[in-house]
Design an enzyme around this catalytic site. Structure first.
Site, PDB file in Angstrom:
ATOM      1  N   GLU A   1      -9.584   9.422   1.504  1.00 46.25           N
ATOM      2  CA  GLU A   1      -8.245   9.464   0.923  1.00 46.25           C
ATOM      3  C   GLU A   1      -8.295   9.850  -0.547  1.00 46.25           C
ATOM      4  OE1 GLU A   1      -5.344   6.485   1.783  1.00 46.25           O
ATOM      5  OE2 GLU A   1      -6.585   5.601   3.354  1.00 46.25           O
TER       6      GLU A   1
ATOM      7  N   GLY B   1      -3.148   9.532   8.050  1.00 45.72           N
ATOM      8  CA  GLY B   1      -4.233  10.385   8.523  1.00 45.72           C
ATOM      9  C   GLY B   1      -4.274  10.459  10.039  1.00 45.72           C
TER      10      GLY B   1
ATOM     11  N   CYS C   1      -6.524   5.038   7.907  1.00 41.67           N
ATOM     12  CA  CYS C   1      -5.461   5.762   7.204  1.00 41.67           C
ATOM     13  C   CYS C   1      -4.376   6.071   8.230  1.00 41.67           C
ATOM     14  CB  CYS C   1      -6.008   7.047   6.581  1.00 41.67           C
ATOM     15  SG  CYS C   1      -4.749   8.058   5.764  1.00 41.67           S
TER      16      CYS C   1
ATOM     17  N   HIS D   1      -2.386  16.414   3.994  1.00 41.52           N
ATOM     18  CA  HIS D   1      -3.581  16.142   4.791  1.00 41.52           C
ATOM     19  C   HIS D   1      -4.295  17.427   5.158  1.00 41.52           C
ATOM     20  CE1 HIS D   1      -3.013  11.818   5.655  1.00 41.52           C
ATOM     21  NE2 HIS D   1      -1.737  12.121   5.445  1.00 41.52           N
TER      22      HIS D   1
ATOM     23  N   CYS E   1       2.273   5.899   2.956  1.00 41.78           N
ATOM     24  CA  CYS E   1       1.102   5.160   3.437  1.00 41.78           C
ATOM     25  C   CYS E   1       1.470   4.517   4.767  1.00 41.78           C
ATOM     26  CB  CYS E   1       0.672   4.101   2.420  1.00 41.78           C
ATOM     27  SG  CYS E   1      -0.766   3.155   2.935  1.00 41.78           S
TER      28      CYS E   1
END
Length: 277
Positions: free
Chosen positions: A209, A221, A218, A160, A73
């Site tokens: 997510e 991301g 994110c 992703h 994260c």
């Protein structure tokens, strides 16, 4: 259980000090804590724990709002670093390795509210994402209810799917995001990122997510979107990524190099959670 409520450009977390003993909460307890009506409310729960890798100073655990574990994260690790700095365990400008569920990263607190993180090298090989595909490609056509969608795929410690779109306000994205997050070609699920290219150094991004849904930001991301577009030669090595909650800076020269993410980390409040499920 004492906690700190934090956020990285709107991606919000409950952070727990578990340095004396690893955090052990059942998925239903995590869901209760993350509930925005009857709990504290968060996108992810973070724990700061003693290291499991001797080369690292600390370990941090990550759980999504639905109780499922996460491997990485980006906004969360910046909050972990800021929390460690406030706790007196990390000096300003001190580079420290901390261990995530997907492996070590290096963090450096630039000032009281800004952190830079070495997120490692993006992984594009399908088995390492993981993605069910015969061979690596710049894009993959995935079948959805609306028809085929071209996605770029990469792992930043978590999988992703990146889709380039002309308009982030397109209502079709509300349907496509959840479908990509649970698409069977991603056996562990994926974070679905929709990116609009504003220039070679400027992107705009929305992310759905896995385990959390649409979020204000994110971090991984943003890293994934910049990496996919950089690998295609569409952006420069330094990219500003605007998300609904704010801006991140991503720096990646390309293959053979690690990717750095820089952005803010903020404290909201401290509390004690009593309503264990």
């Amino acid at each position: 259980m004492r906690f700190s409520k934090m956020h990285g450009i709107g991606n919000d977390f409950v952070l727990v000090d578990a340095r004396r003993a690893p955090l052990a909460l059942a998925p239903e307890a995590i869901r209760a804590l993350a509930d925005r009506h009857t709990g504290v409310g968060c996108d992810q729960l973070l724990s700061v724990e003693a290291p499991r890798d001797s080369s690292c100073a600390f370990y941090y655990g990550i759980w999504n709002a639905d109780g499922s574990p996460s491997g990485q994260c980006g906004n969360g690790v910046r909050c972990v670093a800021a929390w460690l700095h406030r706790a007196g365990a990390l000096a300003l400008e001190q580079a420290v390795r901390i261990e995530s569920p997907s492996g070590p990263v290096t963090v450096r607190v630039l000032d009281a509210g800004r952190v830079t993180v070495d997120m490692g090298e993006p992984l594009f090989d399908p088995p390492r994402i993981p993605l069910l595909a015969d061979a690596r490609a710049d894009s993959y056509a995935l079948a959805l209810a609306e028809g085929p969608v071209e996605v770029g795929a990469v792992s930043m410690g978590n999988p992703h799917a990146v889709v380039v779109v002309p308009d982030l306000a397109d209502p079709a994205l509300e349907r496509i995001g959840p479908q990509l997050t649970t698409h069977p070609h991603f056996p562990q699920g994926a974070n679905a990122g929709f990116v609009q290219v504003l220039g070679r150094g400027h992107l705009r991004l929305r992310v759905h997510e896995r385990g959390a849904g649409w979020t204000q930001a994110c971090g991984t991301g943003a890293c994934a979107a910049a990496a996919v577009l950089r690998a295609r030669g569409l952006v420069d090595e330094c990219v500003q990524v605007d998300l609904p909650g704010g801006r991140l800076q991503i720096d990646w020269p390309g293959a053979g190099h690690t990717l750095w993410m820089t952005g803010p980390a903020a404290f909201a409040f401290e509390g004690e959670w009593l309503a264990h499920a």
